[in-house]
Design a protein around this motif. Sequence first.
Motif, short mmCIF file in Angstrom:
data_model
loop_
_atom_site.label_atom_id
_atom_site.label_comp_id
_atom_site.label_asym_id
_atom_site.label_seq_id
_atom_site.Cartn_x
_atom_site.Cartn_y
_atom_site.Cartn_z
N CYS A 55 0.96 -1.32 -0.05
CA CYS A 55 0.03 0.11 -0.03
C CYS A 55 0.72 1.45 0.10
N LEU A 56 1.93 1.16 0.70
CA LEU A 56 2.99 2.43 0.60
C LEU A 56 3.50 2.67 -0.56
N GLU A 57 3.85 1.55 -1.40
CA GLU A 57 4.30 1.72 -2.79
C GLU A 57 3.23 2.22 -3.76
N MET A 58 1.92 1.91 -3.52
CA MET A 58 0.77 2.37 -4.29
C MET A 58 0.66 3.83 -4.05
N ALA A 59 0.77 4.32 -2.67
CA ALA A 59 0.76 5.64 -2.47
C ALA A 59 1.89 6.57 -3.12
N MET A 60 3.13 5.88 -3.04
CA MET A 60 4.29 6.63 -3.71
C MET A 60 3.93 6.90 -5.36
N ALA A 61 3.27 5.66 -5.79
CA ALA A 61 3.24 6.15 -7.12
C ALA A 61 1.93 6.91 -7.56
N GLU A 62 0.94 6.80 -6.45
CA GLU A 62 -0.14 7.85 -6.62
C GLU A 62 0.36 9.55 -6.55
N ARG A 70 -6.13 9.58 -3.87
CA ARG A 70 -6.01 8.10 -3.65
C ARG A 70 -4.65 7.91 -2.95
N ARG A 71 -3.76 8.82 -2.96
CA ARG A 71 -2.43 8.49 -2.25
C ARG A 71 -2.91 8.45 -0.85
N ARG A 77 -4.22 2.59 4.65
CA ARG A 77 -4.52 1.32 4.54
C ARG A 77 -3.03 0.76 5.18
N ALA A 78 -1.99 1.30 4.48
CA ALA A 78 -0.63 1.01 4.75
C ALA A 78 -0.35 1.23 6.50
N GLU A 79 -0.97 2.43 6.80
CA GLU A 79 -0.51 2.66 8.15
C GLU A 79 -1.47 1.79 9.10
N ASN A 107 -0.34 14.33 3.13
CA ASN A 107 -0.60 15.32 2.80
C ASN A 107 0.83 16.17 2.00
N PHE A 108 1.61 15.21 1.58
CA PHE A 108 2.91 15.87 1.13
C PHE A 108 2.25 16.99 0.03
N PRO A 109 3.22 18.10 -0.28
CA PRO A 109 4.69 18.14 0.42
C PRO A 109 4.51 19.16 1.41
#
Length: 208
Positions: A55-62, A70-71, A77-79, A107-109
């Motif tokens: 899920c973290l990888e998917m968040a980074m891609a989003e 979506r991120r 979900r990763a948390e 909430n990046f950046p």
Amino acid sequence: MTKEYLGFHYYYQYKAQRQAARSVEQVFSSLEKNLSRARRFSQQPLFYQELGRLCLEMAMAENEFGSAARRDEFLLRAEESLKQQIEANPVDSRAFYNLGKVYLLFNFPLLTYADKGRPCLRRALELKPADEFLNLNIIYIDLAQWELLNSEDREFLARQLSFIEARTPDFRDRLRRRWRENFPSTDLLEERLAFLSSFNSSLRSPTK
């Protein structure tokens, strides 16, 4: 025993599919389904770890190519998975590292939850202080977010940098290469490293 076997059966299906996939994003639903099935049959911390990482990888891609909404959905979900992993195995350094990354990406950046992420990263290094991967990535993150560090953060960073450099002579060169992946110049890096070296010297100096 049967449930444990089925858990690993679906986990190995997940691993095989992930290895064969050209893109994790394209097969995410199927990967998640196999991990969810694995968790249904077994509470192995490994399964929570993999789902959190996925899920973290998917968040980074989003974050890079998709939408903020979506991120953050993937980050939630990763948390959840990583917290369950830590509850099952509270000395898993990679779980703390990944959870720290989750909070830094929310909430990046704006780095709204950096104050929650940094203690997780620090805990990862406390658990595995000699791990070169963790040191390189966490020290890089702290140096890149220098203005957000308080005095306690900087003291820990100075001590950790001194420790890992004593064990890994080429660590500073590797850190410079890591820095150049995102910054055109190392001037700021050198300035911050000089501060940490000076800070360490002051800690070693006998008090008068």
